[in-house]
Design an enzyme around this catalytic site. Sequence first.
Site, PDB file in Angstrom:
ATOM      1  N   HIS A  85       0.836  -1.211   0.000  1.00 22.64           N
ATOM      2  CA  HIS A  85       0.000   0.000   0.000  1.00 22.64           C
ATOM      3  C   HIS A  85       0.870   1.261   0.000  1.00 22.64           C
ATOM      4  O   HIS A  85       0.531   2.256  -0.643  1.00 22.64           O
ATOM      5  CB  HIS A  85      -0.965  -0.001   1.181  1.00 22.64           C
ATOM      6  N   HIS A 124      -9.440  -1.961  -4.292  1.00 24.40           N
ATOM      7  CA  HIS A 124      -8.267  -2.294  -3.483  1.00 24.40           C
ATOM      8  C   HIS A 124      -7.340  -3.257  -4.212  1.00 24.40           C
ATOM      9  O   HIS A 124      -6.113  -3.150  -4.118  1.00 24.40           O
ATOM     10  CB  HIS A 124      -8.660  -2.864  -2.111  1.00 24.40           C
ATOM     11  N   ASP A 127      -3.429  -2.755  -4.902  1.00 26.35           N
ATOM     12  CA  ASP A 127      -2.373  -3.739  -4.609  1.00 26.35           C
ATOM     13  C   ASP A 127      -1.491  -3.966  -5.841  1.00 26.35           C
ATOM     14  O   ASP A 127      -0.265  -4.037  -5.738  1.00 26.35           O
ATOM     15  CB  ASP A 127      -2.991  -5.084  -4.222  1.00 26.35           C
ATOM     16  N   HIS A 171      -0.804 -11.040  -5.028  1.00 24.02           N
ATOM     17  CA  HIS A 171       0.606 -10.652  -4.933  1.00 24.02           C
ATOM     18  C   HIS A 171       1.555 -11.655  -5.599  1.00 24.02           C
ATOM     19  O   HIS A 171       2.499 -11.269  -6.271  1.00 24.02           O
ATOM     20  CB  HIS A 171       1.002 -10.469  -3.467  1.00 24.02           C
TER      21      HIS A 171
END
Length: 306
Positions: free
Chosen positions: A81, A238, A242, A265
Site C-alpha cells: 500500500h 483495493h 495492490d 501478490h
Amino acid sequence: MSVIVRQKTLKSAIHCRGVGLHNGLPVSMILRPAAPDTGIVFRRTDRGGAEIAADWRHVVESPLCTTVDNGEGLSVATIEHLMAALAGLEIDNAVIELDGDEVPAMDGSAAPFVFLIECAGIVEQNAPRRALKILKTIRVTDGASAASLTPGDGFSVSFEIDFASRAIRRQTITIGLDADSFRGELAPARTFGFLAEVDALRAAGKALGGSLENAVVIGDDRVLNAEGLRFDDEFVRHKALDAIGDLYLAGAPIIGRFRGVRSGHALNRRLLGALFADRTAWTMTRMTGAPAYSGFWREDAERASA
Ligand SMILES: [Zn+2]
C-alpha cells in the site's frame, strides 16, 4: 510536443507510527528524500541501518502481503500500500526508515501514505524520469487467475474479481492512472478479509494487528464495519491498488496496460519475473509529456452512472 519529465522525491522527511497488520507490533516509520536514481529503499533502523531495495527480485512468497527479503534475514513485510502511494504520486526516490519488519497498516488503504507524502511535499529533481515501456503482451496464469501486461499509452489498470460472498460477488474496474485518479479513485480503498478466516490466520501468526480499524471485514455475507464501505466496489479498487504497488517493484513506472483476473501478490510477482525474462518484451525509455488519459474509461463511466 513532448516535455521531459523529471524524477521526484520528497521535499522533507515525515514521520508516522502505526501497527503491523500481520505481526501486530507497533512500528515507527520515517519517509526521507533521496538522491536521483536511488529508487525506493527500505532502511531498518533496528538493524543498524541495513538497507533493502524495493525490487521485485527481493520479493519472497507470502500469500497475504508483499514482502521483500534479502535472503540474509533482512525483510520488510506489507509494503504494497505504501508502494502504491509512492507509485501513484510519482515518487521515484525515497528512503523508508522502519524500526521493525513491517510497514504500518494505518487504515488498510493507501490514503494515509498519500497524506503523509503530500504533507512532506514533492520536489522535482535534476534527472529525467525513466519508464518501463511494454513492447509485447506478457501473461501469467494460475488456475482461474491471470495477470498480464500489454503495450499501451500511459498506464492503466484493469481488474476483475469474483467472490462467492454476496458482499462482494463479481466486480470490475478499468482506470487510467495519474496522480489525480489514483488519489481520488483508488488510494482510499481498504484491504479486506473474511471473519471466518481470521482464526486460521491468527493461528498462523498472520493478521495479528488486523481489526475493523484497518480492514473491511466480511462476516455472514455482509460488511461488519459500522461505517460501511468507502465505495460500492471498494474490493476491486483495493485489488487494483495492490497491483499498482506490486508493479512499482519493477523499479520504474510502467507504460502499458495491466490486467488482473482474480490475481494477487504472488501472480503479480510472477508477471514481473516473466516480463524481465523476455528482453524483447520491454525497453527503458525517458518519460515524456502528460499521460494520454486518466480516470475511468468510457465504459466504466457509463456503468457507474447507470
Ligand atoms: Zn492490499
